[in-house]
Write a protein that holds these residues in place. Sequence first.
Motif, mmCIF file in Angstrom:
data_model
loop_
_atom_site.group_PDB
_atom_site.id
_atom_site.type_symbol
_atom_site.label_atom_id
_atom_site.label_comp_id
_atom_site.label_asym_id
_atom_site.label_seq_id
_atom_site.Cartn_x
_atom_site.Cartn_y
_atom_site.Cartn_z
ATOM 1 N N LEU A 180 0.750 -1.384 0.062
ATOM 2 C CA LEU A 180 -0.477 -0.238 -0.514
ATOM 3 C C LEU A 180 0.727 0.978 -0.480
ATOM 4 O O LEU A 180 0.199 2.158 -0.885
ATOM 5 C CB LEU A 180 -0.960 0.571 0.728
ATOM 6 C CG LEU A 180 -1.719 0.957 1.451
ATOM 7 C CD1 LEU A 180 -3.008 1.299 0.331
ATOM 8 C CD2 LEU A 180 -2.222 1.121 2.828
ATOM 9 N N PHE A 181 1.448 1.384 0.861
ATOM 10 C CA PHE A 181 3.113 2.103 0.922
ATOM 11 C C PHE A 181 4.089 1.905 0.791
ATOM 12 O O PHE A 181 4.884 1.252 1.418
ATOM 13 C CB PHE A 181 2.798 3.040 2.084
ATOM 14 C CG PHE A 181 2.675 4.688 2.490
ATOM 15 C CD1 PHE A 181 2.618 5.351 1.940
ATOM 16 C CD2 PHE A 181 3.541 4.594 3.215
ATOM 17 C CE1 PHE A 181 2.703 6.819 2.229
ATOM 18 C CE2 PHE A 181 4.453 5.655 3.735
ATOM 19 C CZ PHE A 181 3.956 6.804 3.566
ATOM 20 N N GLY A 182 4.886 3.001 -0.034
ATOM 21 C CA GLY A 182 6.314 2.281 -0.178
ATOM 22 C C GLY A 182 6.562 1.789 -1.920
ATOM 23 O O GLY A 182 6.399 2.203 -2.424
ATOM 24 N N HIS A 183 7.952 1.640 -1.587
ATOM 25 C CA HIS A 183 8.484 1.969 -2.571
ATOM 26 C C HIS A 183 8.057 0.805 -3.699
ATOM 27 O O HIS A 183 8.558 0.078 -5.066
ATOM 28 C CB HIS A 183 9.669 1.515 -3.011
ATOM 29 C CG HIS A 183 10.995 0.722 -2.605
ATOM 30 N ND1 HIS A 183 10.815 0.318 -0.812
ATOM 31 C CD2 HIS A 183 11.478 -0.542 -2.708
ATOM 32 C CE1 HIS A 183 11.265 -0.673 -0.614
ATOM 33 N NE2 HIS A 183 11.433 -1.291 -1.952
ATOM 34 N N LYS A 184 7.433 -0.153 -3.029
ATOM 35 C CA LYS A 184 7.409 -1.880 -3.568
ATOM 36 C C LYS A 184 5.375 -1.988 -3.702
ATOM 37 O O LYS A 184 5.079 -2.597 -5.049
ATOM 38 C CB LYS A 184 7.200 -3.077 -2.551
ATOM 39 C CG LYS A 184 8.702 -3.035 -2.385
ATOM 40 C CD LYS A 184 8.667 -4.935 -1.371
ATOM 41 C CE LYS A 184 9.909 -4.781 -0.942
ATOM 42 N NZ LYS A 184 10.256 -6.380 0.011
ATOM 43 N N VAL A 185 5.244 -0.730 -4.464
ATOM 44 C CA VAL A 185 3.440 -0.377 -4.492
ATOM 45 C C VAL A 185 3.500 -0.629 -6.104
ATOM 46 O O VAL A 185 4.005 -0.195 -7.436
ATOM 47 C CB VAL A 185 3.074 0.872 -4.056
ATOM 48 C CG1 VAL A 185 1.137 0.984 -5.101
ATOM 49 C CG2 VAL A 185 3.195 0.486 -2.439
ATOM 50 N N ASP A 186 2.250 -1.494 -6.314
ATOM 51 C CA ASP A 186 1.790 -1.784 -7.804
ATOM 52 C C ASP A 186 1.500 -1.029 -8.784
ATOM 53 O O ASP A 186 0.289 -0.196 -7.660
ATOM 54 C CB ASP A 186 1.367 -2.779 -8.245
ATOM 55 C CG ASP A 186 1.072 -3.413 -8.999
ATOM 56 O OD1 ASP A 186 1.358 -2.989 -9.667
ATOM 57 O OD2 ASP A 186 -0.091 -4.482 -9.376
ATOM 58 N N LEU A 187 1.760 0.121 -9.430
ATOM 59 C CA LEU A 187 1.132 1.017 -10.266
ATOM 60 C C LEU A 187 -0.422 0.628 -10.748
ATOM 61 O O LEU A 187 -1.058 1.428 -11.055
ATOM 62 C CB LEU A 187 2.020 1.380 -11.388
ATOM 63 C CG LEU A 187 3.123 2.138 -10.296
ATOM 64 C CD1 LEU A 187 4.228 2.980 -12.271
ATOM 65 C CD2 LEU A 187 3.396 3.143 -10.313
ATOM 66 N N GLY A 188 -0.333 -0.503 -10.943
ATOM 67 C CA GLY A 188 -1.333 -1.000 -11.567
ATOM 68 C C GLY A 188 -2.890 -1.086 -10.021
ATOM 69 O O GLY A 188 -3.829 -0.651 -10.611
ATOM 70 N N LEU A 189 -2.406 -1.168 -8.645
ATOM 71 C CA LEU A 189 -3.270 -0.868 -7.399
ATOM 72 C C LEU A 189 -3.764 0.749 -7.955
ATOM 73 O O LEU A 189 -4.938 1.074 -7.293
ATOM 74 C CB LEU A 189 -2.741 -1.346 -6.050
ATOM 75 C CG LEU A 189 -3.315 -0.586 -4.692
ATOM 76 C CD1 LEU A 189 -4.635 -1.358 -4.837
ATOM 77 C CD2 LEU A 189 -2.526 -0.731 -3.889
ATOM 78 N N ILE A 190 -2.742 1.826 -7.881
ATOM 79 C CA ILE A 190 -3.316 3.278 -7.903
ATOM 80 C C ILE A 190 -4.380 3.823 -9.349
ATOM 81 O O ILE A 190 -4.890 4.137 -9.212
ATOM 82 C CB ILE A 190 -1.752 3.875 -8.558
ATOM 83 C CG1 ILE A 190 -0.670 3.343 -7.052
ATOM 84 C CG2 ILE A 190 -1.765 5.420 -8.277
ATOM 85 C CD1 ILE A 190 -1.010 3.578 -5.836
ATOM 86 N N LYS A 191 -3.755 2.894 -10.515
ATOM 87 C CA LYS A 191 -4.647 3.427 -11.577
ATOM 88 C C LYS A 191 -6.206 2.820 -11.544
ATOM 89 O O LYS A 191 -6.861 3.120 -12.044
ATOM 90 C CB LYS A 191 -3.782 2.667 -13.045
ATOM 91 C CG LYS A 191 -2.704 3.659 -13.057
ATOM 92 C CD LYS A 191 -1.835 2.776 -14.395
ATOM 93 C CE LYS A 191 -0.772 3.564 -14.333
ATOM 94 N NZ LYS A 191 0.389 2.947 -15.838
#
Length: 488
Positions: free
Chosen positions: A467-478
């Motif tokens: 959810l938070f940090g450098h491992k976040v999947d950009l697909g989750l954000i989109k």
Amino acid sequence: MAEEAILEFLEHHDEIAHSGEFAAGRGLDHKEVVNVIKSLRGFGYVDAQDIKRETWVLTEEGKTYADAGSPEVQLFLAVPPEGICREELQKRLDPSVFKIGCAQAGKNKWVEMGKQISRKVQQVNDTVKDTLTRIKDGQGIDADNIKALKARKLITPQTWTGYSVKRGPNYAPKRKKVATDLTRENLQRGDLGDLEFKEYNFSAKGPPVEGGHVHPLLKVRQQLKNIFLYMGFEEMPTNNFVESSFWNFDALFQPQQHPARDSHDTFFLKAPSTTRELPEDYVERVKRVHESGGYQSRGYGYEWQRDEANKNILRTHTTAVSTRMLYLLAQEKAFEPKKYFSIDRVFRNEAVDRTHLAEFHQIEGLVCDRGLTLGDLIGVLHDFFSRIGMLKLRFKPAYNPYTEPSMEVYSYHEGLGKWVEVGNSGIFRPEMLLPMGLPEDVRIIAWGLSLERPTMILYGIDNIRDLFGHKVDLGLIKKNPICRLGIS
């Protein structure tokens, strides 16, 4: 060239049985043939059936052994007939070859292992290299060899895809060029009646719309902010990530020996390491209540150190912001009831795991008025949490240095089928409020919770690092849905 060959072949034959053999027989690239078949099938020139076959290919390690020989044979050949000491043999071989070779040669009983390594047989055959070479040349091997090489990760499966092809409903020996647009030239030449237009595919997806996307944390944060504002709260300024130990700890009546003030739990700044601006009269009152008490309190009975209070840190909670706001409120000529809230980042020197980060977001709300009681606190908590969908609440007595009484807040989670902790709460102690200069009958009720926990529950995330940090999947954000907190 591939398209002409396919259409011409089908003019005189009923079927191309195997696209791979067809490409090889005509010196064509099979990938090009496959792409042409897909295109012709799309326009109905051909009908194609998939052909899938699993083959085995060499891994990078397998390719090395196919050229240089297996590690066990390399090791065997490096051992002279009279034997060799282990250290000397290790110098002659690559470390990985020596390690694997010792294990495999010992397993095959080719060598005697010990401080002195000697041969137990005079000659060996490199069946591993021979088998790898056969696979490389496209020859078949038996199941036992496949199992053995697969276990050693020398081969890996690869799916080969091809087609069998027949004439389709729109077959023609040559592809007819279709128009995609009606142009000015068509109208001028008058050849409109001779044109054949490409059919529109109304089911085709257009190019994705590019644009910014809001992170789930920001969505939940905004909804929570709206809930606070709807309840009549005023947002506190939270722009100071760096805070002095005085506002973060001492002003909250938290003793200087408290474990939370240790470097194992708090990030201390090297530069600037200390603060230079503190209200001296207020500092003196805080020092006195720590050392000897007051306001019907005995204090902590220790020697309060100004140097400790001056240390700069990354704030460990947003209550440091609340402390500053309450001090400013106390400086007003006449007290006015207030309702404050804040949502922002805090920092803890914690080990990172699936439920903890060194930085996270804290939500805090507080109500300042005369004569508030524990019943008022419970009522406000029911009102706030009901607006975020938590209707079943329980309260458990707890301890905080700066609130008394204190309560942990639990909510029943329907999905998990159990009660889970969702926040902490309490009434600020007189030892914290009265040195600020607030009237004696003013009570302040407060509660706090993390932003990450409700967000993880809402979006079905079980690891905070997703959810938070450098491992976040950009697909989750989109692709994450809207936040429906506070929307009935």
